[in-house]
Design an enzyme around this catalytic site. Structure first.
Site, PDB file in Angstrom:
ATOM      1  N   GLU A   1       0.824  -1.200   0.000  1.00 32.62           N
ATOM      2  CA  GLU A   1       0.000   0.000   0.000  1.00 32.62           C
ATOM      3  C   GLU A   1       0.868   1.264   0.000  1.00 32.62           C
ATOM      4  O   GLU A   1       0.592   2.220  -0.734  1.00 32.62           O
ATOM      5  CB  GLU A   1      -0.923   0.015   1.226  1.00 32.62           C
ATOM      6  CG  GLU A   1      -1.893  -1.146   1.305  1.00 32.62           C
ATOM      7  CD  GLU A   1      -1.370  -2.315   2.128  1.00 32.62           C
ATOM      8  OE1 GLU A   1      -2.191  -3.052   2.687  1.00 32.62           O
ATOM      9  OE2 GLU A   1      -0.130  -2.487   2.196  1.00 32.62           O
TER      10      GLU A   1
ATOM     11  N   GLY B   1       6.385  -2.132  14.492  1.00 28.20           N
ATOM     12  CA  GLY B   1       5.681  -1.038  13.834  1.00 28.20           C
ATOM     13  C   GLY B   1       4.776  -0.255  14.757  1.00 28.20           C
ATOM     14  O   GLY B   1       4.776   0.976  14.753  1.00 28.20           O
TER      15      GLY B   1
ATOM     16  N   GLU C   1      -3.631  -5.762  17.713  1.00 27.72           N
ATOM     17  CA  GLU C   1      -2.591  -6.420  16.929  1.00 27.72           C
ATOM     18  C   GLU C   1      -1.596  -7.115  17.852  1.00 27.72           C
ATOM     19  O   GLU C   1      -1.012  -8.135  17.488  1.00 27.72           O
ATOM     20  CB  GLU C   1      -1.872  -5.405  16.041  1.00 27.72           C
ATOM     21  CG  GLU C   1      -1.009  -6.055  14.955  1.00 27.72           C
ATOM     22  CD  GLU C   1      -0.524  -5.055  13.914  1.00 27.72           C
ATOM     23  OE1 GLU C   1      -1.228  -4.870  12.886  1.00 27.72           O
ATOM     24  OE2 GLU C   1       0.549  -4.456  14.116  1.00 27.72           O
TER      25      GLU C   1
ATOM     26  N   HIS D   1     -23.400  10.958  22.556  1.00 24.78           N
ATOM     27  CA  HIS D   1     -24.566  11.075  21.677  1.00 24.78           C
ATOM     28  C   HIS D   1     -24.542  10.020  20.576  1.00 24.78           C
ATOM     29  O   HIS D   1     -25.212  10.180  19.551  1.00 24.78           O
ATOM     30  CB  HIS D   1     -24.631  12.479  21.092  1.00 24.78           C
ATOM     31  CG  HIS D   1     -24.865  13.532  22.134  1.00 24.78           C
ATOM     32  ND1 HIS D   1     -26.117  13.938  22.523  1.00 24.78           N
ATOM     33  CD2 HIS D   1     -23.983  14.216  22.921  1.00 24.78           C
ATOM     34  CE1 HIS D   1     -26.009  14.849  23.483  1.00 24.78           C
ATOM     35  NE2 HIS D   1     -24.731  15.035  23.742  1.00 24.78           N
TER      36      HIS D   1
END
Length: 544
Positions: free
Chosen positions: A213, A267, A353, A384
């Site tokens: 990605e 990470g 994770e 709300h």
């Protein structure tokens, strides 16, 4: 075997304790013990951690502390800080704590002292971020940088994005920060449409420089930059956070503008490393150092405080109690600060994770539930939307409420209202509203008995919903560092209790591997019916 027996014994005792506590209202526990707040709260640095509104008594906490000791929590904590390879599936040390440590003692990993490496990268970050902030660093056409686009995913995006948002009050408003992570082309396109290419700095964050990605977005950003500027030289407008010097150079980024981090930095724990470069550019390196100092402060507390007075330990133990003894599978994080609106998303990755695992360190299936489902929203927005379920739903969801005594921006009256809601919600979740109180209120308002009978059950709140209150003096880079490190250590504690490896993420890979195969089939316009089920084949054909 001995350890398992000891853990099982404590678990059985905790179950008996739960059977007793479940019959007692929390407000009754407060009435019976005027010192309950004092007994079940911890103050450290500028943090007040109040866990008195939990379904616990002194016996509960004594059993939980015994559980932690039976799981060798203290030794495993020390192993992490000393560089032992506790990420055993990948044979790696876990040393994000070294990124913020003030110790000068050598810390050896695979024969190398990592402390000089950390300092070298911090110095590199400081020199570069200062040059961008003071205008010395120029883009390809000699323009000062006005916009920074961080391209990454997972920890390379969630951490910097969350911290930059949290510390906006300390940021240089002349430099706008943007974060692109989704491979959906709309994410990048909507970001680029408002930018001047020659005044934009792109930070490509990928340890291996192969993350699909990220590299796809990076290549598209590069193409856009070349088209917009008419220049093929991207070296003044692109930098990399990576370890893959060859791929970075081939991409067109000068190796002098590659910032490193290491295998012992996972990470989702990397915000303290060069992955934090966007933070340094946004708020300045001095504030980034304060962010590291706050994390170090919490590291010190986690290492030195006795277990019963240790905030991350208590948080982890309470999470275990609800997940494994009370069988409550969700957990809410509710920051009463708009600046922390992205904290719940960050903690989703950190927690789910890390501990979303079903196999123990011995290779067997976990015999008890592991990581909970984490969600949240900034208060008062959440009130709300999903607070209805928190108060009156059939699911009991423990929650952390986070707030700051002092406001940074806006009218002080707003902050008073905000903090009033922060306190009121935890009290309301605890005490609820009884049938008798509802009847009294409705009769006082003149409702007819037939109308009272029709509505009364809808207005009852059972209460007894557990919460932690985390009240911090002020949102600063230092206190944010403490807060983030506190949750890191909470996750570590729970990983020890569940006996899972909190530092790999193999579950991330399977879908990505299959996506490569399916993408090839879509591009070839031919679905492989042998390798897929009929649903997957039908979906591919529908796309074609």
């Amino acid at each position: 075997m001995g350890k398992n027996i000891r853990v099982a014994e404590v678990t059985n005792l905790l179950q008996l304790n739960k059977d007793f506590i479940s019959k007692v209202k929390m407000n009754t526990l407060f009435n019976e013990n005027p010192n309950r707040f004092k007994d079940f709260s911890i103050k450290y640095s500028g943090i007040l951690f109040d866990y008195s509104k939990n379904r616990i008594n002194h016996e509960t906490m004594e059993l939980l502390i015994r559980l932690a000791k039976n799981c060798n929590l203290e030794q495993k904590r020390d192993d992490m800080f000393s560089g032992e390879k506790i990420n055993f599936t990948e044979n790696r040390a876990v040393l994000h704590t070294a990124l913020r440590s003030k110790s000068s003692s050598p810390l050896i990993v695979d024969g190398v002292d990592v402390r000089p490496l950390v300092k070298e990268e911090l110095d590199h970050m400081e020199a570069f971020s200062d040059s961008v902030r003071n205008g010395e660093w120029k883009g390809v056409n000699g323009d000062t940088i006005t916009d920074v686009v961080n391209i990454g995913i997972g920890g390379s995006y969630l951490g910097p994005d969350m911290v930059c948002n949290a510390l906006r009050a300390y940021s240089d408003r002349n430099i706008k920060m943007h974060f692109v992570s989704n491979v959906d082309g709309a994410d990048l396109a909507e970001t680029l449409i408002k930018l001047d290419a020659s005044k934009t700095l792109f930070i490509i964050a990928s340890k291996t420089f192969t993350t699909k990605e990220t590299i796809m977005n990076a290549n598209s950003a590069k193409s856009w930059f070349i088209k917009e500027t008419g220049q093929n030289d991207i070296s003044k407008n692109f930098v990399a956070l990576s370890t893959n010097e060859k791929s970075v150079s081939e991409f067109g980024i000068d190796k002098e503008n590659m910032f490193k981090f290491w295998d012992w930095v996972g990470g989702r724990y990397s915000v303290w490393s060069s992955i934090g470069l966007p933070i340094a550019i946004s708020v300045g390196m001095d504030n980034f150092y304060k962010f590291l100092d706050g994390a170090y402060s919490m590291d010190y507390h986690f290492q030195q405080a006795e277990l019963s007075k240790n905030i991350p330990v208590i948080m982890g133990l309470l999470g275990y109690l609800y997940n494994n003894i009370w069988n409550l599978q969700s957990y809410a994080v509710l920051p009463y600060s708009q600046y922390l609106s992205k904290l719940p998303s960050y903690l989703q990755q950190l927690d789910m994770e890390s501990n979303g695992k079903r196999i123990t360190k011995t290779g067997h299936r976990v015999s008890i539930g592991s990581g909970p489902v984490i969600f949240g929203e900034a208060g008062t927005n959440g009130q709300h939307s999903f607070y209805q379920l928190l108060h009156q739903g059939t699911k009991i969801i423990p929650a952390d409420f986070i707030a700051f005594k002092q406001n940074l921006r806006g009218n002080a009256n707003h902050h008073t209202t905000l903090l009033s809601n922060f306190i009121a919600q935890t009290e309301a979740l605890m005490i609820g509203k009884t049938r008798n109180k509802v009847l009294k209120e409705m009769r006082a308002k003149g409702f007819k008995e037939t109308e009272i009978e029709r509505q009364v059950n809808h207005k009852i709140f059972e209460g007894n919903r557990p919460t932690n209150s985390i009240l911090i003096d002020k949102l600063t880079p230092f206190s944010l560092g403490e807060l983030v490190a506190m949750y890191e250590h909470k996750v570590f504690v729970q990983g020890v209790l569940w006996d899972v490896n909190s530092f790999d993420q193999m579950g991330v890979e399977l879908g990505k591997v299959l996506a490569v195969q399916i993408e090839d089939e879509i591009r070839r316009k031919e679905a492989d019916e042998i390798n897929h089920d009929c649903s997957t084949v039908a979906l591919i054909k529908e796309l074609l």
